[in-house]
Design a protein around this motif. Structure first.
Motif, short mmCIF file in Angstrom:
data_model
loop_
_atom_site.label_atom_id
_atom_site.label_comp_id
_atom_site.label_asym_id
_atom_site.label_seq_id
_atom_site.Cartn_x
_atom_site.Cartn_y
_atom_site.Cartn_z
N THR A 400 0.83 -1.21 0.00
CA THR A 400 0.00 0.00 0.00
C THR A 400 0.87 1.26 0.00
O THR A 400 0.54 2.24 -0.66
CB THR A 400 -0.99 0.01 1.18
N GLU A 401 2.01 1.22 0.69
CA GLU A 401 2.90 2.39 0.67
C GLU A 401 3.49 2.61 -0.72
O GLU A 401 3.80 3.74 -1.10
CB GLU A 401 4.00 2.26 1.72
N ALA A 402 3.58 1.54 -1.49
CA ALA A 402 4.07 1.68 -2.87
C ALA A 402 2.95 2.20 -3.78
O ALA A 402 3.20 2.53 -4.94
CB ALA A 402 4.58 0.35 -3.39
N GLY A 403 1.72 2.22 -3.27
CA GLY A 403 0.62 2.75 -4.06
C GLY A 403 -0.26 1.67 -4.69
O GLY A 403 -1.12 1.97 -5.52
N LEU A 404 -0.03 0.42 -4.32
CA LEU A 404 -0.85 -0.66 -4.89
C LEU A 404 -2.02 -0.99 -3.96
O LEU A 404 -1.95 -0.74 -2.76
CB LEU A 404 0.02 -1.92 -5.09
N ASP A 405 -3.09 -1.54 -4.53
CA ASP A 405 -4.25 -1.91 -3.73
C ASP A 405 -4.06 -3.31 -3.17
O ASP A 405 -3.68 -4.24 -3.89
CB ASP A 405 -5.53 -1.89 -4.59
N TRP A 406 -4.36 -3.47 -1.90
CA TRP A 406 -4.24 -4.75 -1.20
C TRP A 406 -5.66 -5.23 -0.95
O TRP A 406 -6.40 -4.60 -0.20
CB TRP A 406 -3.47 -4.54 0.11
N VAL A 407 -6.07 -6.30 -1.61
CA VAL A 407 -7.48 -6.72 -1.55
C VAL A 407 -7.62 -8.15 -1.05
O VAL A 407 -6.63 -8.79 -0.69
CB VAL A 407 -8.16 -6.55 -2.93
N ASP A 408 -8.84 -8.66 -1.07
CA ASP A 408 -9.11 -10.00 -0.58
C ASP A 408 -8.78 -11.07 -1.63
O ASP A 408 -8.48 -10.76 -2.78
CB ASP A 408 -10.57 -10.12 -0.14
N ALA A 409 -8.89 -12.33 -1.21
CA ALA A 409 -8.48 -13.46 -2.05
C ALA A 409 -9.55 -13.87 -3.05
O ALA A 409 -10.74 -13.87 -2.74
CB ALA A 409 -8.12 -14.65 -1.16
N GLY A 410 -9.10 -14.26 -4.23
CA GLY A 410 -10.00 -14.79 -5.26
C GLY A 410 -9.27 -14.82 -6.58
O GLY A 410 -8.11 -14.41 -6.66
#
Ligand code: SF4
Lengths: 481, 206
Positions: A400-410
């Motif tokens: 997230t600090e790099a700017g990417l979205d951290w989401v749930d599994a699937g």
């Protein structure tokens, strides 16, 4: 019993196959008993067939449902998503409830992509026959199981009879000998194999991966390697079980325990192929020659080392190949002969059953730590278990600090069924397994690569050799172990 | 399942290699029930542009190939995902035979389970056939008894797994056949429970 095609020393595949033959026909068709049947939202066609026959599931205790293909990754609330997608998920819930099947649903602490969840929960074991209505079922072969994808008619057949008619495929051994260089992973090994033998190179074959470089892979690496067997056309791919396999399986929730485990372990280790067992085909690669790989086209065989350039169809002597390359470069918007590192990307996706395990996330995080991504991106862990582990290690903060979205599994952006799509014309650096036209959404362009390579592409905004970016950070690859 | 013996029909040339199942039916159409029919979604992104307009240069849109029941294409047809919907789309559109130099394994077995013949020919024969169809009236005969394709002045042999051939020739359905082996399946399970007592997962965490 003489079910074996020929007498004499047998391969790992033959030993497992023979143990599962219920009955054999003169024409070579064998009725195989199935030990694990994994279902997902796409299984509704098969349940419809059951309903039409008013039939029930023969072995609910060997059948498991998993919500993964259509699940939302940014919310877990079905009321908040596209009703057609929610319907797919509810349909699986209804069908598994009706037949009394264990379902790993959205709110389950073990939920995840079927090919990540199975091994993690110890449902996947050596020596088993495992099927699922998904072509990447070969993934489970990393444990020394015969695992393969099937269609809806076959899913219905397994639900009703716990068996499948199969002809013994040919056997192919792919040996990778020596040591992989720094920054070179199982993904690069797999893509190198596919580039070498072609996307239909292993058609009609069961692959056994062997050699010192394969043995040296972690279980996660072996899973990545076996996952891509289908992209080489293989019916299935497998690695013989060893001490590393046993160590992984001890104490897994659904694996046998205590004396049962020890008894099973003896059985599993004895499955190894005999030294002089014959293969119909053998391919050998030198691990030291494998470089970080990216794909430039619309088939996984369109792969090259990141240091190379896109091919030039005008310089090819094989006309059919030249025609394919022309089509592929045209779709991808790449110039013939363009250096691969010049290709700018629009987004990254780190996830899928190929590369969403904890090691994969650690590799991406090792590159991303303290850096900013120039493009948007999505990181979707392979399971809720991986997600918790990554958060314990603080990897989510790096993303997230790099700017990417951290989401749930699937399955998420691997196939876009849940709505996580690459917009038309956009180019995605992706850790998935298919770069087919429109795979990640209509008009999307996919470049396959390892998680570390995808992370490097995120930082620079173009396809990049990640090796210089990894320098001094190699320890991050094994963090937490 | 329908019996497949001899097919006389228009054969549409589709000179592309590696038509994977994601192209045969894009994932976004797979939420529908089969009862609605999948034919409209066949090769959707090759047939239509983003506004739903027909691409004029896609052979499937050409007036002369309307009503074709045979598809002739290049290598590695049906690779990729195991979605049987790819076969449903072909079948619902009207195809009962695909001729190509190689097929994805799972696709081919799904095809046979739906009465659709995957006929494997050599690369040279596929090229000759593609050319011949363009320059003739486009009709062809596929004979599963003799494993031969006739079109224009060509006679081309094709390969199909003998077991699949028998299944298609008779229109057999696996399930009924398997159910006739129920006793053997039962006996296998009884014996197996003794030799592999660890098979059934015991732990069922909440
Ligand atoms: S992550 Fe992609 S390849 Fe893997 S099971 Fe899901 S859709 Fe299939």
């Amino acid at each position: 019993m003489v079910h074996s095609a020929e007498a004499g020393p047998r391969t790992l595949f033959d030993k497992i196959f023979d143990q599962h033959v219920v009955t054999a026909r003169e024409d070579g068709q064998c009725l195989l008993f199935i030990d694990r049947h994994l279902l997902h939202e796409g299984s509704f066609h098969a349940f419809d067939k059951l309903k039409a026959r008013n039939a029930s599931v023969l072995r609910p205790d060997l059948t498991f449902g998993i919500e993964d293909h259509y699940v939302p990754t940014r919310t877990r609330d079905l009321a908040a998503i596209d009703p057609a997608i929610a319907h797919m998920i509810r349909q699986l819930r209804d069908n598994t409830t009706r037949h009394g099947l264990r379902l790993f649903g959205l709110s389950d602490p073990a939920q995840g992509i079927v090919h990540v969840l199975g091994p993690e929960q110890g449902l996947t074991l050596p020596g088993l026959t495992i099927v699922c209505g998904d072509s990447h079922t070969a993934t489970h072969g990393a444990f020394g199981a015969i695992a393969f994808g099937i269609g809806a008619s076959e899913v219905a057949h397994v639900l009703m009879t716990q068996t499948l008619w199969q002809k013994r495929p040919k056997r192919m051994r792919i040996r990778v000998e020596g040591r992989l260089g720094p920054g070179v992973f199982a993904k690069d090994m797999a893509l190198s194999i596919i580039a070498m033998i072609g996307a239909d190179g292993a058609a009609g074959h069961a692959i056994e991966y062997a050699g010192s470089a394969v043995r040296a892979l972690s279980m996660e690496g072996r899973l990545t390697l076996c996952n891509l067997s289908i992209e080489a056309g293989g019916r299935c791919g497998m690695v013989a079980p060893d001490e590393m396999t046993l160590a992984y399986l001890r104490e897994r929730p659904y694996a046998p325990s205590g004396t049962d485990f020890e008894r099973a372990a003896d059985h599993w280790l004895a499955l190894r192929g005999e030294p002089d067992a014959a293969f119909d085909r053998e391919v050998v690669l030198d691990a030291a020659e494998i470089a970080p790989i990216v794909t430039w086209g619309i088939s996984p065989e369109d792969a090259a080392p990141i240091t190379a350039s896109a091919p030039d169809p005008d310089r090819m002597t094989d006309h059919a190949r030249a025609a394919h390359v022309r089509e592929a470069l045209d779709y991808m918007g790449i110039r013939p002969g363009q250096p691969l590192t010049e290709i700018a990307i629009d987004r990254v996706f780190i996830g899928s059953c190929t590369n969403s395990r904890i090691e994969d996330l650690r590799a991406a995080a090792a590159i991303l730590a303290g850096r900013r991504a120039r493009v948007p991106g999505l990181v979707s862990p392979g399971s809720a278990v991986v997600k918790r582990q990554a958060e314990e290690e603080g990897l989510h903060r790096i993303f997230t600090e790099a700017g990417l979205d951290w989401v749930d599994a699937g399955c998420s952006m691997c196939v876009g069924m849940n709505g996580d799509l690459v917009p038309p014309g956009e180019r995605c650096a992706s850790t998935t397994n298919r770069n087919f036209r429109g795979r990640q959404g209509p008009g999307s362009r996919t470049h396959l690569m390892s998680p570390a390579m995808a992370a490097a592409a995120a930082i620079t905004g173009h396809l990049t050799d990640m090796r210089p970016l990894l320098q001094g950070r190699e320890s991050g690859l094994t963090k937490g172990r | 399942m329908d019996v497949f013996k001899v097919l006389d029909a228009l054969a549409c040339p589709l000179p592309l290699s590696g038509i994977d199942t994601d192209q045969l039916i894009p994932a976004r159409f797979m939420k529908r029930s089969r009862a609605d029919g999948y034919g409209n979604f066949l090769l959707y992104d090759l047939r239509f542009d983003e506004n739903g307009q027909r691409h004029p240069d896609c052979p499937l849109n050409a007036p002369r190939w309307q009503g074709a029941k045979i598809l002739v294409t290049r290598r590695n047809f049906g690779s990729g995902s195991s979605r049987e919907a790819a076969v449903y789309a072909l079948a619902d559109y009207g195809f009962t035979c695909v001729i190509a130099p190689s097929f994805g394994d799972i696709f081919a077995s799904n095809a046979v389970n739906n009465g659709l013949l995957p006929a494997t020919v050599s690369e040279e024969d596929a090229e000759a056939l593609l050319a011949a169809l363009e320059s003739s009236d486009g009709s062809a005969r596929v004979d599963l008894e003799t494993c031969e394709i006739r079109a224009a002045n060509l006679v081309i042999p094709f390969r199909i797994d003998p077991v699949w051939r028998t299944k298609l020739l008779n229109g057999w359905d696996d399930i009924d056949l398997t159910l006739s082996h129920s006793a053997a399946i039962e006996a296998f399970q009884v014996n197996d429970a003794k030799t592999r007592p660890w098979l059934v997962p015991k732990s069922r965490p909440a």
